[in-house]
Every structure is written in structure tokens, then in C-alpha cells.
Design a protein around this motif. Structure first.
Motif, PDB file in Angstrom:
ATOM      1  N   PRO A 141     -10.183  31.357  -2.183  1.00 38.32           N
ATOM      2  CA  PRO A 141     -11.580  29.841  -1.665  1.00 38.32           C
ATOM      3  C   PRO A 141     -10.610  29.047  -2.136  1.00 38.32           C
ATOM      4  N   TRP A 142     -10.442  28.563  -3.450  1.00 41.43           N
ATOM      5  CA  TRP A 142     -10.408  27.316  -3.627  1.00 41.43           C
ATOM      6  C   TRP A 142      -8.672  27.007  -3.314  1.00 41.43           C
ATOM      7  N   THR A 143      -7.443  27.689  -2.408  1.00 40.62           N
ATOM      8  CA  THR A 143      -6.630  27.507  -1.669  1.00 40.62           C
ATOM      9  C   THR A 143      -6.430  26.922  -0.034  1.00 40.62           C
ATOM     10  N   ALA A 144      -7.403  27.213  -0.061  1.00 43.62           N
ATOM     11  CA  ALA A 144      -8.784  27.105   1.362  1.00 43.62           C
ATOM     12  C   ALA A 144      -8.069  26.026   1.860  1.00 43.62           C
ATOM     13  N   PRO A 145      -8.473  24.355   1.484  1.00 48.07           N
ATOM     14  CA  PRO A 145      -8.628  22.862   1.944  1.00 48.07           C
ATOM     15  C   PRO A 145      -7.574  23.190   1.523  1.00 48.07           C
ATOM     16  N   ILE A 146      -6.725  23.027   0.895  1.00 44.80           N
ATOM     17  CA  ILE A 146      -5.083  22.753   0.870  1.00 44.80           C
ATOM     18  C   ILE A 146      -4.859  23.497   1.895  1.00 44.80           C
ATOM     19  N   ILE A 147      -5.133  24.435   2.133  1.00 46.22           N
ATOM     20  CA  ILE A 147      -4.386  24.658   3.428  1.00 46.22           C
ATOM     21  C   ILE A 147      -3.850  24.306   4.286  1.00 46.22           C
ATOM     22  N   GLY A 148      -6.055  23.721   4.492  1.00 44.26           N
ATOM     23  CA  GLY A 148      -6.575  23.536   6.134  1.00 44.26           C
ATOM     24  C   GLY A 148      -6.298  21.857   5.567  1.00 44.26           C
ATOM     25  N   GLY A 149      -6.120  21.333   4.588  1.00 47.01           N
ATOM     26  CA  GLY A 149      -5.891  20.037   4.510  1.00 47.01           C
ATOM     27  C   GLY A 149      -4.676  19.799   4.947  1.00 47.01           C
ATOM     28  N   ILE A 150      -3.872  20.641   4.803  1.00 48.64           N
ATOM     29  CA  ILE A 150      -1.664  19.863   4.629  1.00 48.64           C
ATOM     30  C   ILE A 150      -2.535  20.030   6.347  1.00 48.64           C
ATOM     31  N   ALA A 151      -2.621  20.788   6.824  1.00 48.05           N
ATOM     32  CA  ALA A 151      -3.202  21.642   8.542  1.00 48.05           C
ATOM     33  C   ALA A 151      -3.467  20.416   9.274  1.00 48.05           C
ATOM     34  N   GLY A 152      -4.549  19.777   8.604  1.00 50.83           N
ATOM     35  CA  GLY A 152      -4.872  18.113   9.373  1.00 50.83           C
ATOM     36  C   GLY A 152      -3.784  17.007   9.194  1.00 50.83           C
ATOM     37  N   VAL A 153      -3.037  17.167   8.238  1.00 45.19           N
ATOM     38  CA  VAL A 153      -2.494  15.926   8.209  1.00 45.19           C
ATOM     39  C   VAL A 153      -1.414  16.170   9.049  1.00 45.19           C
ATOM     40  N   ILE A 154      -0.567  17.899   9.338  1.00 44.72           N
ATOM     41  CA  ILE A 154       0.707  18.204   9.935  1.00 44.72           C
ATOM     42  C   ILE A 154       1.003  17.932  11.680  1.00 44.72           C
ATOM     43  N   VAL A 155      -0.621  18.271  12.223  1.00 51.02           N
ATOM     44  CA  VAL A 155      -1.153  18.465  13.217  1.00 51.02           C
ATOM     45  C   VAL A 155      -1.076  16.636  13.979  1.00 51.02           C
ATOM     46  N   PRO A 156      -1.615  15.758  13.600  1.00 51.08           N
ATOM     47  CA  PRO A 156      -1.794  14.961  14.100  1.00 51.08           C
ATOM     48  C   PRO A 156      -0.251  13.684  14.283  1.00 51.08           C
ATOM     49  N   LEU A 157       0.457  14.170  13.346  1.00 53.42           N
ATOM     50  CA  LEU A 157       1.757  13.729  13.142  1.00 53.42           C
ATOM     51  C   LEU A 157       2.741  14.298  14.144  1.00 53.42           C
ATOM     52  N   SER A 158       2.621  15.645  14.147  1.00 50.67           N
ATOM     53  CA  SER A 158       3.181  16.457  14.771  1.00 50.67           C
ATOM     54  C   SER A 158       2.544  16.178  16.328  1.00 50.67           C
ATOM     55  N   ILE A 159       1.964  16.602  16.703  1.00 49.94           N
ATOM     56  CA  ILE A 159       1.351  15.576  18.033  1.00 49.94           C
ATOM     57  C   ILE A 159       1.971  13.934  18.928  1.00 49.94           C
ATOM     58  N   TYR A 160       1.904  13.098  17.445  1.00 51.63           N
ATOM     59  CA  TYR A 160       2.678  11.846  18.053  1.00 51.63           C
ATOM     60  C   TYR A 160       3.982  11.902  18.126  1.00 51.63           C
ATOM     61  N   ALA A 161       4.642  12.837  17.392  1.00 51.41           N
ATOM     62  CA  ALA A 161       5.855  13.100  17.220  1.00 51.41           C
ATOM     63  C   ALA A 161       6.751  13.632  18.546  1.00 51.41           C
ATOM     64  N   ILE A 162       5.934  14.781  18.759  1.00 51.09           N
ATOM     65  CA  ILE A 162       6.138  15.433  20.696  1.00 51.09           C
ATOM     66  C   ILE A 162       6.196  14.544  21.681  1.00 51.09           C
ATOM     67  N   ASP A 163       5.478  13.931  21.379  1.00 54.57           N
ATOM     68  CA  ASP A 163       4.624  13.510  22.897  1.00 54.57           C
ATOM     69  C   ASP A 163       5.474  12.171  23.336  1.00 54.57           C
ATOM     70  N   LYS A 164       6.716  12.477  22.708  1.00 57.07           N
ATOM     71  CA  LYS A 164       7.568  11.174  23.226  1.00 57.07           C
ATOM     72  C   LYS A 164       8.471  11.408  23.735  1.00 57.07           C
ATOM     73  N   ARG A 165       8.480  12.947  23.628  1.00 61.11           N
ATOM     74  CA  ARG A 165       9.561  13.816  24.228  1.00 61.11           C
ATOM     75  C   ARG A 165       9.272  14.988  25.421  1.00 61.11           C
ATOM     76  N   ILE A 166       7.920  15.783  24.574  1.00 61.15           N
ATOM     77  CA  ILE A 166       7.652  16.638  25.659  1.00 61.15           C
ATOM     78  C   ILE A 166       5.981  16.181  25.768  1.00 61.15           C
ATOM     79  N   ASP A 167       5.536  16.888  27.531  1.00 65.73           N
ATOM     80  CA  ASP A 167       4.169  16.325  27.080  1.00 65.73           C
ATOM     81  C   ASP A 167       3.717  17.931  26.992  1.00 65.73           C
ATOM     82  N   ASP A 168       2.588  17.610  26.082  1.00 70.00           N
ATOM     83  CA  ASP A 168       1.827  18.668  25.760  1.00 70.00           C
ATOM     84  C   ASP A 168       0.674  18.462  26.068  1.00 70.00           C
ATOM     85  N   PRO A 169      -0.299  18.454  26.838  1.00 69.85           N
ATOM     86  CA  PRO A 169      -1.759  17.904  27.139  1.00 69.85           C
ATOM     87  C   PRO A 169      -3.239  17.663  25.961  1.00 69.85           C
ATOM     88  N   VAL A 170      -3.082  19.193  26.018  1.00 68.69           N
ATOM     89  CA  VAL A 170      -3.852  19.472  24.380  1.00 68.69           C
ATOM     90  C   VAL A 170      -3.495  19.485  22.817  1.00 68.69           C
TER      91      VAL A 170
END
Length: 255
Positions: A141-170
Motif C-alpha cells: 500500500p505505501w507504494t500506491a500514492p507514489i504510483i498514482g501521484g506520478i501518473a497524476g503528473v504525467i497525464v496533464p503534461l502528456s495531454i498538453y504535449a499531445i494536443d499540439k499535434r494530435i486531436d485527442d478529445p478526452v
């Protein structure tokens, strides 16, 4: 089955489907998006992306909460059918990761846009849930917030980057694809020796932080490459045939 390649590939851990469900879906989506192209009006004359938001943030929030609740059955019950007495433990791991994903996604989006973005909070929750899907039955259980927290950083940054080139509505490529890759790799870092027994073909010494070995991480990376290559190739070929025959796009009026 025999064969060294297949034995190595089987060594990959994916408890409830970060790759087998989520990355596969995102890989097929990438193939069709490359052939389909952006929605009309998505990109301005200068090539910059324009936001096309959903009509109801309240319904978006409700949808995320329903998905979140559904994950409590999906992760603990989908692989071992809740028969080994670990349902509650896996549920807690899932919840801790998702909550951390919301917090870090909101912080990351606010850092980038100077505003609280409810939609991005939802994407953070989903991305964290996707990421914890593969390791949920293999990590403490102690690793779960680490895994989820890193995902929470990765996803917005990835959305901003991909949106510049590929239209991914959701943001599916990010929340399901990139987060799915991270969750699959997370098994290679955080799999506990106590829980490694539930994957008979993995490294019994666990992930990198326990064993100091890259063995499990190597299995995870190999599995990702094999699955992505196979699914993307078949998906692109299938959608290319559809585009050249029946067609992929609706008319401008229908859109």
C-alpha cells in the motif's frame, strides 16, 4: 509452449490490465487518430490547438466518480475473482493511488495554466487508476500514492504535449496509453517479493527497489514493446482499409 521468447514475454506482470486493457485501447486509438485527423476547428490558422470543452463539467465529474467506483470491482475482482482473500487490500491500494492522482494532477495543471481544472482532475484520477491497475495485486500500500501521484503528473503534461499535434478529445492517449505504460513499468520497480508469488513467471525477488535487479523491469518493458507493435500494426492496417473503402469521417454537416 516452449521457446525462450515466449517464456520471457510471459514474465511480464499485469494484474488487471494496464497494458492488456488500457494501453491496447489507447494504441488502437492512436492508429485511428493518425488516419482520421483533427476535428474541424480544433487548430487555428497559426496551428495552435483550440480547446473544445465538454458541455457539462458536472456530468464529467459524475462520470469519473462512477468509473472510480467501478474500479473497486475491476482491480480486486477481475484477475483472481476475489477468491484469495486479498480483495480489501487491493481495493485500498487502488483508492490510495487514485486519490494521489487527483491531487498531483490538479497541482500540475494549476502550475501550467494558473487555474484549477476540474476536467484535468478527472483525468488525473483516471490516469492514476489506469496506472495502478497493473501493479495493484503486486505492490504494498505505501507504494500506491507514489504510483498514482506520478501518473497524476504525467497525464496533464502528456495531454498538453499531445494536443499540439494530435486531436485527442478526452485525453485517452494520455490517461489510458501513457499512464498504462507507466503502470506496467511500475511493476518492475515496486513489485513486492511477498506478492511476486502471484505471478509464477516473474522475478520472485520482486521489483528493482527490493531486488536491485532489472529483471522484472526488463520483462515489463519487453511486454510493452511487443504489445504496442502488434496492436498498432494491426489497428493501423484495419483502419487504413476502412478509410480507403467505407470511410472514417462523417460529413462536415454531421460533425
Amino acid at each position: 509452449f516452449g521457446g525462450g521468447w515466449l517464456q520471457v514475454n510471459v514474465g511480464m506482470q499485469d494484474f488487471a490490465g494496464s497494458t492488456a486493457v488500457h494501453m491496447i485501447g489507447a494504441t488502437g486509438a492512436l492508429a485511428v487518430l493518425l488516419l482520421l485527423g483533427p476535428r474541424r476547428g480544433k487548430y487555428g490558422p497559426d496551428g495552435r490547438p483550440r480547446a473544445i470543452p465538454g458541455h457539462s463539467m458536472a456530468l464529467i465529474g459524475l462520470g469519473v466518480l462512477i468509473l472510480w467506483l467501478g474500479w473497486f470491482g475491476f482491480n480486486p475482482g477481475s484477475t483472481l475473482n476475489a477468491e484469495d482473500g486479498r480483495f480489501a487490500e487491493i481495493l485500498v491500494v487502488t483508492q490510495l493511488a487514485a486519490a494521489a492522482g487527483v491531487i498531483t494532477a490538479v497541482i500540475t495543471a494549476a502550475w501550467k495554466t494558473k487555474a484549477i481544472d476540474i476536467g484535468m482532475a478527472g483525468n488525473g484520477a483516471i490516469g492514476a487508476l489506469v496506472a495502478i491497475t497493473a501493479p495493484s495485486g503486486y505492490v504494498e500500500p505505501w507504494t500506491a500514492p507514489i504510483i498514482g501521484g506520478i501518473a497524476g503528473v504525467i497525464v496533464p503534461l502528456s495531454i498538453y504535449a499531445i494536443d499540439k499535434r494530435i486531436d485527442d478529445p478526452v485525453g485517452a492517449l494520455s490517461a489510458h496509453g501513457i499512464a498504462g505504460i507507466w503502470g506496467t513499468l511500475a511493476c518492475g520497480f515496486f513489485t513486492s517479493p511477498r506478492l511476486a508469488q502471484y505471478n509464477a513467471f516473474g522475478d520472485p525477488d520482486g521489483g528493482l527497489i527490493y531486488s536491485g535487479s532489472l529483471t522484472q523491469l526488463g520483462y515489463q518493458a519487453l511486454g510493452i514493446v511487443v504489445v504496442f507493435t502488434f496492436v498498432f500494426t494491426l489497428s493501423f492496417a484495419t483502419f487504413w482499409v476502412i478509410k480507403k473503402t467505407y470511410g472514417l469521417r462523417v460529413t462536415a454537416d454531421e460533425e
